[in-house]
Design an enzyme around this catalytic site. Structure first.
Site, PDB file in Angstrom:
ATOM      1  CG  ASN A  57      -1.821   1.389   1.114  1.00 35.82           C
ATOM      2  OD1 ASN A  57      -2.740   1.389   0.496  1.00 35.82           O
ATOM      3  ND2 ASN A  57      -1.484   2.250   2.044  1.00 35.82           N
ATOM      4  NE  ARG A  66      -1.690  15.682  10.581  1.00 35.94           N
ATOM      5  CZ  ARG A  66      -2.967  15.993  11.117  1.00 35.94           C
ATOM      6  NH1 ARG A  66      -3.651  16.829  10.419  1.00 35.94           N
ATOM      7  NH2 ARG A  66      -3.218  15.675  12.396  1.00 35.94           N
ATOM      8  CD1 TRP A  99      -2.374   4.418  10.760  1.00 34.31           C
ATOM      9  CD2 TRP A  99      -0.546   4.362   9.511  1.00 34.31           C
ATOM     10  NE1 TRP A  99      -1.531   3.370  11.334  1.00 34.31           N
ATOM     11  CE2 TRP A  99      -0.410   3.445  10.471  1.00 34.31           C
ATOM     12  CE3 TRP A  99       0.142   4.246   8.298  1.00 34.31           C
ATOM     13  CZ2 TRP A  99       0.454   2.600  10.511  1.00 34.31           C
ATOM     14  CZ3 TRP A  99       1.367   3.444   8.329  1.00 34.31           C
ATOM     15  CH2 TRP A  99       1.602   2.622   9.453  1.00 34.31           C
ATOM     16  CD  GLU A 107      -1.855   2.392  -3.754  1.00 37.39           C
ATOM     17  OE1 GLU A 107      -2.853   2.417  -2.863  1.00 37.39           O
ATOM     18  OE2 GLU A 107      -1.237   1.066  -3.549  1.00 37.39           O
ATOM     19  CG  ASP A 159      -6.963  18.063   8.270  1.00 40.05           C
ATOM     20  OD1 ASP A 159      -6.075  17.885   7.109  1.00 40.05           O
ATOM     21  OD2 ASP A 159      -7.756  17.055   8.701  1.00 40.05           O
TER      22      ASP A 159
END
Length: 489
Positions: free
Chosen positions: A176, A181, A194, A240, A289
């Site tokens: 993955n 952050r 996460w 990915e 954020d």
């Protein structure tokens, strides 16, 4: 379809931007605490170029920022001209769910798609540029503290590589890649934030259940295709690492990490290697954020850094997250256009869809449909909320007819004002999944959803004659433009 050359690394992309006047160098010293944030946001809001800070105060490594600050640069990161984004989205939809082949001629026409699939395979190197040199610890990196009330320095463009406990380093399809952050806690400690539904968190749970330390690698300053692949909301079955090869137009090059059993991008600017030990957490935050608010302080896993490798004279890629417009919201607009063809394969009556950046890029959606039967707008709302995971946190959906421009607030407000009755055309749901960062939610992780049917009412939806929309004759409009062109400057 790719009209630009492959960019094998961040440096080649920066060189391409600089040759086109899309990269500005700032020679004056700029503070990593708050000041650099102000410069980045001011440049982005002017539609300005990517930035290179040559003298970040207290650091020797140059900082790259605002890399994807315009739609054109996001498209370039995908290897495309801006007008090819929708077409590329259609290609990705076909690659994901190819229609059946009809004869040899049709099979040959699919060759570009087959070639793209082959590019999803990786190339392995014995030595990679990212291992040419090394850094002593995290303090050597020019990490920003973006906002005044932030809890500390924050790595904002990390591509975090993980794999589940029952896999091997070579099982690349099970990796993955996520952009999470990463708070700098100490020279050899990071906190990785996460959320529970993300891939990295799922992998972490598998290692914790086995009572083992989890290997983690963080790639800094990767090529644009890998950056964008890590940020895309891809299906869980799509790698990915492999998908970045489709975006790049060239296979992804990997090299074995030095101290953890993981393969890492060979042409990144730096790799942070380390381990997360079972049960080891630390309070993360607060940090500004994408909502425009600071997050609450919460415990997240701690990564013990075992080594930092890098290229000779490395660059550090950074970004800022805040109330839109910011760089993630610009990327989100392009991803919106890429995702539309995929969405239409599941809900074909959708003709257009817009996720307004001001609504945090996902909390509101405006959807245009080709309406053919009563109740269709409600069916589309339920399909978006129920069929597509990326809309599970969308708390408002406005459905309009295809004659409405979903990107025009004037059109949207006109449709709501003239085609919607609040009592009849409002759908209200309670206690549905919601981003726990939504402070307006009455319960953490649970909130309501609102649907507005602003379409023309037909059949059983209406018992009175519906109004007719006013239009001028197109010939008269063209005549008016021609006349005014002779008298107005």
């Amino acid at each position: 379809m790719r009209s630009l050359p492959p960019f094998p690394d961040l440096r080649s992309f920066l060189s391409w931007l600089e040759a086109r006047g899309e990269l500005a160098r700032i020679a004056e010293p700029v503070s990593l605490r708050h000041e650099m944030t102000a410069v980045e946001l001011a440049c982005l809001r002017r539609g300005g170029p990517a930035l290179r800070f040559d003298n970040p105060q207290g650091a020797r490594i140059p900082v790259i920022a605002n890399l994807f600050g315009t739609r054109a640069r996001v498209a370039a990161g995908l290897g495309l001209e801006p007008d090819k984004i929708v077409e590329f989205g259609e290609f990705l939809a076909a690659l994901r769910s190819p229609p059946p082949v009809e004869g040899m001629r049709d099979a040959m026409s699919r060759w570009p798609m087959l070639r793209a699939a082959l590019r999803m395979r990786q190339r392995f190197l014995r030595h990679g540029p990212v291992q040419e040199a090394g850094l002593s610890d995290l303090d050597a990196l020019p990490v920003q503290t973006p906002w005044p009330n932030d809890g500390g320095p924050l790595i904002t463009w990390p591509v975090v590589l993980t794999r589940p406990e029952d896999s091997r380093a070579g099982d690349l399809t099970r990796y993955n890649l996520g952009v999470y952050r990463a708070q700098v806690l100490a020279p050899d400690r990071l906190i990785l934030r996460w959320l529970a539904h993300r891939g990295g968190a799922a992998h972490h749970r598998s290692w914790e259940r086995a009572g083992k330390a989890m290997p983690v690698a963080i790639a800094l300053g990767t090529d644009p295709a890998l950056l964008l692949a890590a940020a895309l909301p891809l299906p869980e079955t799509v790698s990915e690492l492999g998908f970045s090869g489709v975006l790049r137009g060239a296979r992804t090059e990997l090299v074995a990490a030095k101290t953890v059993p993981l393969m890492v991008p060979a042409r990144a600017e730096a790799i942070i290697e380390g381990w997360i030990h079972p049960g080891e957490t630390a309070p993360e935050g607060p940090f500004g954020d994408h909502t425009g608010y600071y997050n609450a302080v919460e415990p997240f896993p701690v990564m013990r850094v075992s080594r930092i490798t890098c290229r000779e004279a490395p660059l550090y890629l950074s970004t800022v997250t805040g109330r839109p417009p910011d760089e993630p919201s610009v990327i989100g607009e392009v991803f919106n256009d890429l995702a539309l063809p995929v969405i239409r394969t599941q809900i074909p009556e959708i003709t257009d869809l817009w996720l307004p950046p001001a609504a945090c890029s996902y909390r509101m959606a405006v959807v245009a449909i080709d309406k053919r039967y009563p109740g269709q707008a409600r069916r589309v709302m339920m399909a978006l909320w129920g069929m597509l995971p990326q809309f599970s946190y969308t708390k408002m959906i406005v459905v309009v007819d295809r004659d409405i421009d979903v990107r025009s607030w004037d059109d949207i407000v006109w449709a709501i004002s003239t085609r919607m009755d609040p009592a009849r055309d409002t759908v209200l749901l309670d206690r549905t999944p919601m981003d726990y960062l939504d402070f307006a939610s009455p319960l953490e992780g649970l909130a309501g959803k609102l649907g507005l049917d602003a379409t023309t009412k037909i059949g059983a939806e209406i018992s009175r004659e519906w109004g007719r929309v006013m239009h001028l004759d197109p010939q008269h409009e063209a005549r008016a433009e021609a006349l005014l062109a002779t008298v107005l400057p």
